[in-house]
Design a protein around this motif. Structure first.
Motif, PDB file in Angstrom:
ATOM      1  N   PRO A   1       0.817  -1.211   0.000  1.00 60.19           N
ATOM      2  CA  PRO A   1       0.000   0.000   0.000  1.00 60.19           C
ATOM      3  C   PRO A   1       0.852   1.264   0.000  1.00 60.19           C
ATOM      4  CG  PRO A   1      -0.932  -1.594   1.509  1.00 60.19           C
ATOM      5  CD  PRO A   1       0.396  -2.156   1.059  1.00 60.19           C
ATOM      6  N   LYS A   2       0.632   2.127  -0.990  1.00 59.56           N
ATOM      7  CA  LYS A   2       1.332   3.401  -1.156  1.00 59.56           C
ATOM      8  C   LYS A   2       2.799   3.260  -1.548  1.00 59.56           C
ATOM      9  CE  LYS A   2      -1.619   5.921   2.122  1.00 59.56           C
ATOM     10  NZ  LYS A   2      -1.637   6.863   3.262  1.00 59.56           N
ATOM     11  N   THR A   3       3.279   2.038  -1.767  1.00 60.79           N
ATOM     12  CA  THR A   3       4.678   1.813  -2.115  1.00 60.79           C
ATOM     13  C   THR A   3       4.785   1.202  -3.503  1.00 60.79           C
ATOM     14  OG1 THR A   3       5.233   1.442   0.213  1.00 60.79           O
ATOM     15  CG2 THR A   3       6.835   0.699  -1.433  1.00 60.79           C
TER      16      THR A   3
ATOM     17  N   ASP B   1       4.102   7.038  -1.343  1.00 62.26           N
ATOM     18  CA  ASP B   1       3.122   8.114  -1.477  1.00 62.26           C
ATOM     19  C   ASP B   1       2.565   8.471  -0.107  1.00 62.26           C
ATOM     20  OD1 ASP B   1       1.126   9.859  -2.128  1.00 62.26           O
ATOM     21  OD2 ASP B   1       0.015   8.467  -3.419  1.00 62.26           O
ATOM     22  N   PHE B   2       2.877   9.677   0.370  1.00 63.45           N
ATOM     23  CA  PHE B   2       2.390  10.135   1.659  1.00 63.45           C
ATOM     24  C   PHE B   2       0.954  10.643   1.583  1.00 63.45           C
ATOM     25  CE2 PHE B   2       7.016  10.641   2.040  1.00 63.45           C
ATOM     26  CZ  PHE B   2       7.241   9.980   3.246  1.00 63.45           C
ATOM     27  N   GLY B   3       0.432  10.829   0.373  1.00 64.55           N
ATOM     28  CA  GLY B   3      -0.888  11.422   0.201  1.00 64.55           C
ATOM     29  C   GLY B   3      -0.789  12.917   0.010  1.00 64.55           C
ATOM     30  N   GLY B   4      -1.834  13.497  -0.506  1.00 64.90           N
ATOM     31  CA  GLY B   4      -1.835  14.944  -0.713  1.00 64.90           C
ATOM     32  C   GLY B   4      -0.857  15.409  -1.767  1.00 64.90           C
TER      33      GLY B   4
END
Length: 243
Positions: free
Chosen positions: A172-174, A207-210
């Motif tokens: 997730p996010k990676t 991805d940290f978001g935003g």
């Protein structure tokens, strides 16, 4: 690297980001520990691994038509009298035969020293996590290796670059990212003894978001005996903000 130019580039990019006010217009701003282009350091003034660069640009998509234009910029230091690379490009994206296609043209501009100016046409095809892209030089000038502006009397036209890329979310996010590229120089450049070479990259991004992400990759190229320290493998860390 010219610190005044670096600061000016950074201030200009930060000041311009609030202008991104349409869904069709997107922007990006990055800080990286080293800018490599096709495996080669773009700060050739120093041999050390950490040579920070400020980067950023904008893309504008013409609705759902598939057409787009863009600009991307980075601080550099490999041409005398120049400290900025400015890329201007435009193209057309579409789907066909089960692939995502991207056809376009790109001009690399070095305002302080035009001997580096180069224009290429490109074609890319993406299938799932895999992308193949070919770039073909159509200008006589080729990054100072050849062309009328370099004063060499030689032409860089028909130099080609083939790249294969892979990007896949593994956690997730990676996202895991890898690429392999090959530069084939035009005959006029090869006649001077410049060898064709390969470049590579292996790393990932979180991805940290935003719109904020952090990437890290080992990047380098072959033929270090000829090109020197600019082709050395480097661990490069990049922080990016997109809007």
């Amino acid at each position: 690297m010219n610190h005044a130019s670096l600061k000016a580039l950074g201030v200009a990019l930060v000041a311009a980001l609030p202008l991104v006010a349409s869904a069709q217009l997107s922007g990006n701003l990055s800080l990286t520990t080293n800018y490599k282009f096709r495996g080669q350091d773009q700060d050739a003034s120093r041999s050390k691994a950490v040579k920070p660069a400020v980067q950023g640009g904008f893309d504008y998509a013409f609705g759902e038509s598939g057409w787009y234009v863009g600009n991307w910029n980075s601080s550099v230091d490999w041409l005398s009298g120049n400290s900025i690379e400015m890329d201007l490009y435009g193209g057309y994206k579409f789907k066909g035969a089960g692939l995502d296609w991207d056809l376009g043209a790109l001009t690399y501009v070095y305002p302080g020293n035009s001997t580096g100016n180069t224009t290429e046409l490109y074609a890319a095809a993406t299938w799932g996590p895999v992308t193949a892209k070919y770039s073909h030089t159509v200008s006589d000038d080729y990054f100072g290796f050849a062309g009328a502006k370099s004063g060499s009397g030689r032409k860089g036209r028909n130099t080609g670059y083939l790249a294969l890329g892979f990007a896949q979310e593994v956690f997730p996010k990676t996202t895991l990212k890898a690429s392999l590229g090959f530069t084939r120089f035009a005959g006029d450049i090869k006649d001077t003894g410049v060898p064709n070479y390969t470049d590579y990259s292996l790393g990932g991004a979180y991805d940290f978001g935003g719109g904020l992400s952090l990437g890290a990759a080992v990047v380098g190229a072959s033929k270090k005996a000829y090109f020197g320290h600019v082709n050395k493998s480097r661990l490069i860390v990049t922080l990016t903000k997109t809007l």
